[in-house]
Design an enzyme around this catalytic site. Structure first.
Site, PDB file in Angstrom:
ATOM      1  N   HIS A   1       0.836  -1.218   0.000  1.00 26.98           N
ATOM      2  CA  HIS A   1       0.000   0.000   0.000  1.00 26.98           C
ATOM      3  C   HIS A   1       0.868   1.264   0.000  1.00 26.98           C
ATOM      4  CE1 HIS A   1      -4.068  -1.616   0.395  1.00 26.98           C
ATOM      5  NE2 HIS A   1      -3.560  -2.565   1.138  1.00 26.98           N
TER       6      HIS A   1
ATOM      7  N   ASP B   1      -0.719  -4.674   5.820  1.00 28.50           N
ATOM      8  CA  ASP B   1      -1.713  -5.546   5.191  1.00 28.50           C
ATOM      9  C   ASP B   1      -1.477  -5.701   3.695  1.00 28.50           C
ATOM     10  OD1 ASP B   1      -2.284  -2.760   5.123  1.00 28.50           O
ATOM     11  OD2 ASP B   1      -4.277  -3.215   4.349  1.00 28.50           O
ATOM     12  N   GLU B   2      -1.976  -6.792   3.168  1.00 29.12           N
ATOM     13  CA  GLU B   2      -2.160  -6.995   1.733  1.00 29.12           C
ATOM     14  C   GLU B   2      -0.906  -6.767   0.890  1.00 29.12           C
ATOM     15  OE1 GLU B   2      -6.872  -6.106   1.122  1.00 29.12           O
ATOM     16  OE2 GLU B   2      -5.542  -4.384   0.908  1.00 29.12           O
ATOM     17  N   VAL B   3       0.142  -7.519   1.161  1.00 33.32           N
ATOM     18  CA  VAL B   3       1.321  -7.501   0.296  1.00 33.32           C
ATOM     19  C   VAL B   3       1.209  -8.708  -0.627  1.00 33.32           C
ATOM     20  CG1 VAL B   3       3.834  -7.531   0.226  1.00 33.32           C
ATOM     21  CG2 VAL B   3       2.640  -6.531   2.189  1.00 33.32           C
TER      22      VAL B   3
END
Lengths: 674, 674
Positions: free
Chosen positions: B237, B300-302
């Site tokens: 992100h 988050d969310e890699v």
């Protein structure tokens, strides 16, 4: 589809001097930008940024290239030269706007015309079958009058900075160019004076504008092509000055900030040289603070009682052979005008300052009427009209719209004399106006006054005016004005905790009613209202002009004017009557719980009962059974009584004339029942 | 009457721990004032001024003696001692409030309790038959959880300062105490960095908060008993960081501010020591700017794609025996947590940061669910719940209200483990949220989450919650929030120039519909939406939860649940169905003129057709002529198809379950027709 669009009326307000439609339209999308050629200055850049911001607000489109100076889909602004450093009366405000499917060009002699032209462009942006666009058009535009003002009374109720600023935004939107700021009155002295700090410290309850804030307003206004004319009302309307400076007064004091409304005794002592010494210094300070050429000295409504009661003043009159108080005021006014002139300003005053021998430089602002204005022009005085433009009186936009500075006796003036009539100013006196509801008392009706003062002589289509005013009203809310959105929170306060059914009934009631007109509210109040009376009642929450009532009246006119029964209009009328008949019943329980709803109960009951009478008349028409003369009289009398009943809530039922027409039509049998 | 009043429910939200009613009430009039005893500080004075301002807003009463410290009708505030200079997790927030007809007393250990108690007092002010008053009451109150937060995503759409501030006002109103500020994401880096100015200069499109503004927000929040926890999301992100600092990235760049939504490949290089050198300096700068003890590092969310594509990173994994990307992220996360600790802060991260061996100091914010949160607590980690509190998903307040940080598996934790669950945070992710509609996406539903986190375990009366939430919703508009007023201007934009009949139809449509839930909007969009997609459609203007639909469902439940025909409910249902059936027809002409109305046409048609099916079912019930099984299936299928049709406008018809119930009742014959 393009043709269908090009036949739609353009929602420009005020109407331009000349408009020619063409084929096609300019699409507004993320690539839209404003570019400048010719004369450039930071003020123009800011005007461009404001325009882009407003395009975003109106369309919701994210403008990717904001600030870039190239590319398609642009509005190119060409400015010939700068305007005056301090904006002057009568500067060139004209502009030409050309929109084609390929782009738009705005051309003006100076930044004042640019500011006006940008507003016209913004008003032209409309949603279409293909998205947002501006119709192709050629516009040449210039104002009819050079002085187009709005006066805000910050004396009676203090009006906060952000409210002043958003109203300047509104003025820019309708091309008004003078903000007349009424800064002192019996109830408050609202300007910081560094020379005489007791003026604002003791005369304002702590509610005043700092000099920094005033400079901010002046600059904000200048950006928008608006001059700021300050008013310091004297020798009357000046109690607030005397709290800190009783030595200026004709009475013995002590003085307190006035809480009541009306005309009061305190007045400056026109016979004491220290009054003029003080005013010389004060006017000097204010003349430096407010750059505009004009300086308003008030001059209205001196009742003379303090003068009559002061032996020293009586002696002065005798020794100076001044035969009455009007003469004494003329003496004072002349002295003050000299001071204003000494500080290189041009005085403005209300009607009363116009007395024989007053210098021709003074500008007369007429609150008494167009007759006085015309008479002044005949005598060679410049004047501006405010009579007929008092927004606080609650008149309809149509009624203000019908008032013309060159109407009545002024129509008979010579062209040279007509030139002396500079324009007009709408006024919002703030007895019943505060930060919460002031926008609704100014807008959208002020747009009708703005159009009267800008658009060519003869612009008079009232239906077109209302249609364009409604669209402009929506646009004004995007500028931050709260003249529509204020109402729901006020009604929520009145209702307290509620069911949706109750709240809907309250809203239906509020939107059907108007506040009492002119100065009736003082008379109908149960206790004399003051500056600390809460403005939290239904009378404070209703719109001054009910759109619902206006449309209902139109429908009724069409219905009773048709020779055969118009079923569509009948259904529309019945729908409204049915809703109003139930309002009172639906509010019964809420009125038991809320004092503020209970206070509106007489008006609620009046509307319901009146609607029932109107429905009876409609039934009679529909049945083809005309009312007898006795029945007609009985019902018209009942309607009049109900209007009186509504006044107990300080409200008025604007549907009553339409109800009366239905009763009359029912008795005449003029509408056939088939 | 006094008794009738004292039986009315109190509109306090969140519900206090303990409330006892007494007889009588304290009248609120112009003499009302707030006085302070015990510990005093400027922050308390400001809280008192805010309270007085809000009393003015809520009642419209002019408070004459504002600021005076004596007199009757006062609220006396007694504070025992100061609170921590930098507000800490778990400080005493309790207060006691006693209201009698003679006055009110608020007692709290420290200013945090005072701030909460003042809000309770303000919520108690209600209109009564005698005017505004506060019922006599004894309240003892304290929060259930010490961490009660709202996260605002300023990354995807920049949220201006004034919007942030008014939402802090809203948080104060419902006693939330943590503002979690999501300050960087792929679409924007929103904080001025003086050490690394290319971060905000190149990563924000010019839309960022200056350090001065941030300090202003921190101080504004502190006044309101709110901690500010900044989040800088890493290692994923983070595209916006790389525009100015590509050397931090795992890919080769160049990078641009991301315009699309979703999970993207760019991620910081966890193998390069210069990444940590940079982050050390950056975290140090931000740790000084944000005084709070907690510092959120995202996590988050890699997706790991840039890591997989980089041979140097692959080599690092091999040489360090890191077997997968989760391990690599754990390595990065550990290094960053060390940096946070070095700067004397406690790290917070999303679920993904919880990997074996991570230090127990870290606080886990769970977006994945209460199961993960409970598991973390079992392992000794502190946690806060956000799963179930994502306000951008458009869930009903009731659905959020049912989510409990100590619900599900957490209910089985030991008391010590339960202590580790600090509370929760609602989150507003801003893909489809901007300054114009964000308030409506947060409020009033956020008040339900606030109540869940404050009020005692077992507070679960949904009907009471909705009733109090509606009242609080009105109060929040007086605080300056625009979650109700935004809608009309958006609908005016969609409609363009309009007739009142058309506008009413559009409003009826808007208020009956909701936007699609969860992540359906990406799927239903005709083109992938981006950060420059205008949020100007009906889907952006509707409320996330339709009050109209909720009340309609309640009426339908009562109707189909009654064994005999409930004529009142039937009439209410018929009234709504009749309105919805005509919506589509009434909007036909407008849809021809406005693209934005036309885009909503599938939903408009779906609502109208579905209402017609429901009316047919109602007629069948009323006639006592049950539908056959075939008819039933046909109509339920038709309703499902209409829901799909509404999705073409990215909208949903929340009345459909109620319509289905009517069809089912019509086929079962369970409601008798008499």
């Amino acid at each position: 589809m393009a043709n269908a669009q090009s036949n739609l009326p353009l929602n420009i307000m005020p109407l331009p001097a000349k408009v020619e439609r063409a084929e096609g339209s300019l699409k507004i999308d993320a690539s839209f930008r404003v570019t400048f050629v010719g004369f450039r200055e930071p003020r123009l850049e800011r005007a461009g940024q404001r325009c882009l911001h407003q395009v975003r607000r109106q369309t919701g489109i994210v403008l990717l290239s904001a600030g870039a100076n190239t590319g398609a889909g642009a509005l190119e602004v060409k400015t010939d030269h700068e305007s005056k450093a301090i904006q002057e009366l009568g500067e060139d405000e004209s502009y030409t706007l050309d929109v084609t499917p390929g782009g738009a060009k705005l051309h003006a002699a100076d930044p004042l015309g640019v500011v006006h032209g940008l507003q016209t462009f913004l008003q032209l942006i409309a949603i279409s079958p293909d998205g947002f666009s501006v119709p192709a058009v050629h516009i040449e535009d210039r104002p009819r009058f050079p002085w187009r003002g709005l006066m805000i009374d910050s004396g009676r109720h203090f009006i906060p900075m952000e409210v002043i600023k958003r109203n300047l935004d509104g003025m820019e939107a309708v091309k008004m160019n003078v903000f007349h700021w009424h800064l002192s009155d019996n109830q408050g002295f609202r300007t910081e004076s560094r020379k005489f700090p007791k003026l604002h410290e003791q005369g304002s309850d702590g509610l005043y504008y700092t000099q920094e804030e005033i400079r901010d307003v002046v600059e904000y206004a200048r950006d928008r092509g608006i001059r700021v004319v300050p008013e310091f009302d004297m020798p009357g309307h000046s109690t607030a000055w005397f709290v800190g400076h009783p030595e200026l007064a004709s009475g013995s004091g002590p003085y307190q900030v006035e809480r009541k409304w009306g005309v009061f005794d305190p007045a400056m002592d026109p016979t004491d040289e220290k009054t003029y010494k003080f005013l010389n210094e004060f006017i000097g300070e204010m003349a430096r603070l407010f750059p505009d050429q004009f300086f308003h000295i008030g001059g209205d409504e001196v009742n003379g009682k303090e003068w009559d009661a002061n032996p020293k003043i009586q002696a002065f009159k005798k020794s100076h052979k001044i035969k009455d108080n009007a003469g004494l005021q003329a003496y004072f006014s002349g002295r003050v005008q000299d001071l204003v002139a000494k500080h290189k300003k041009t005085p403005v005053g209300w009607d009363e300052v116009l007395v024989p021998g007053v210098p021709k430089t003074i500008v007369i602002q007429s609150w008494r009427g167009v007759d006085a204005l015309a008479a002044a022009a005949k005598d060679g005085y410049r004047g501006i009209l405010s009579n007929g433009y008092y927004l606080d009186l609650g008149w309809s936009a149509a009624r203000h719209y019908a008032v013309d500075p060159l109407g009545g006796p002024a129509a008979a003036l010579t062209p040279e004399q007509k030139q002396l009539i500079l324009g007009g100013e709408s006024c919002i006196w703030s007895e019943y106006v505060n930060a919460e509801n002031i926008d609704s008392r100014i807008w959208p009706r002020n747009a009708a006054v703005a159009e009267r003062l800008w658009s060519p002589d003869g612009t008079s289509d009232v239906a077109s005016m209302y249609q364009r005013m409604e669209t402009e009203s929506a646009r004004l809310e995007w500028l931050g004005l709260t003249h529509q959105s204020y109402q729901r929170v006020m009604l929520q306060r009145i209702a307290g905790s509620w069911s949706p059914a109750e709240f809907d009934a309250l809203r239906a009631l509020a939107q059907a009613l108007e506040h009492e007109k002119d100065y009736a509210r003082e008379a109908s109040a149960s206790a004399p209202p003051t500056s600390v009376t809460p403005l939290n009642r239904l009378v404070d929450a209703v719109y001054p002009e009910s759109d619902v009532a206006r449309r209902f009246s139109q429908a009724t006119d069409l219905f009773v004017g048709s020779s055969c029964l118009d079923r569509v209009k009948e259904a529309e009328i019945r729908m409204h009557l049915a809703e109003w008949m139930t309002v009172d019943e639906r509010l019964q329980a809420l009125a038991q719980r809320s004092l503020l709803v209970n206070e509106a109960a007489p008006a609620s009951s009046a509307l319901s009962q009146a609607a029932k009478i109107a429905l009876g008349a409609l039934d009679a028409i529909q049945k083809g059974a005309p009312l007898s003369a006795d029945q007609k009289k009985l019902q018209l009398d009942a309607l009049s009584a109900l209007e009186q009943q509504a006044h107990k809530s300080q409200l008025t039922v604007p549907e009553l004339p339409a109800f009366q027409k239905l009763v009359e039509a029912a008795s005449s049998g003029s509408v056939c029942a088939k």
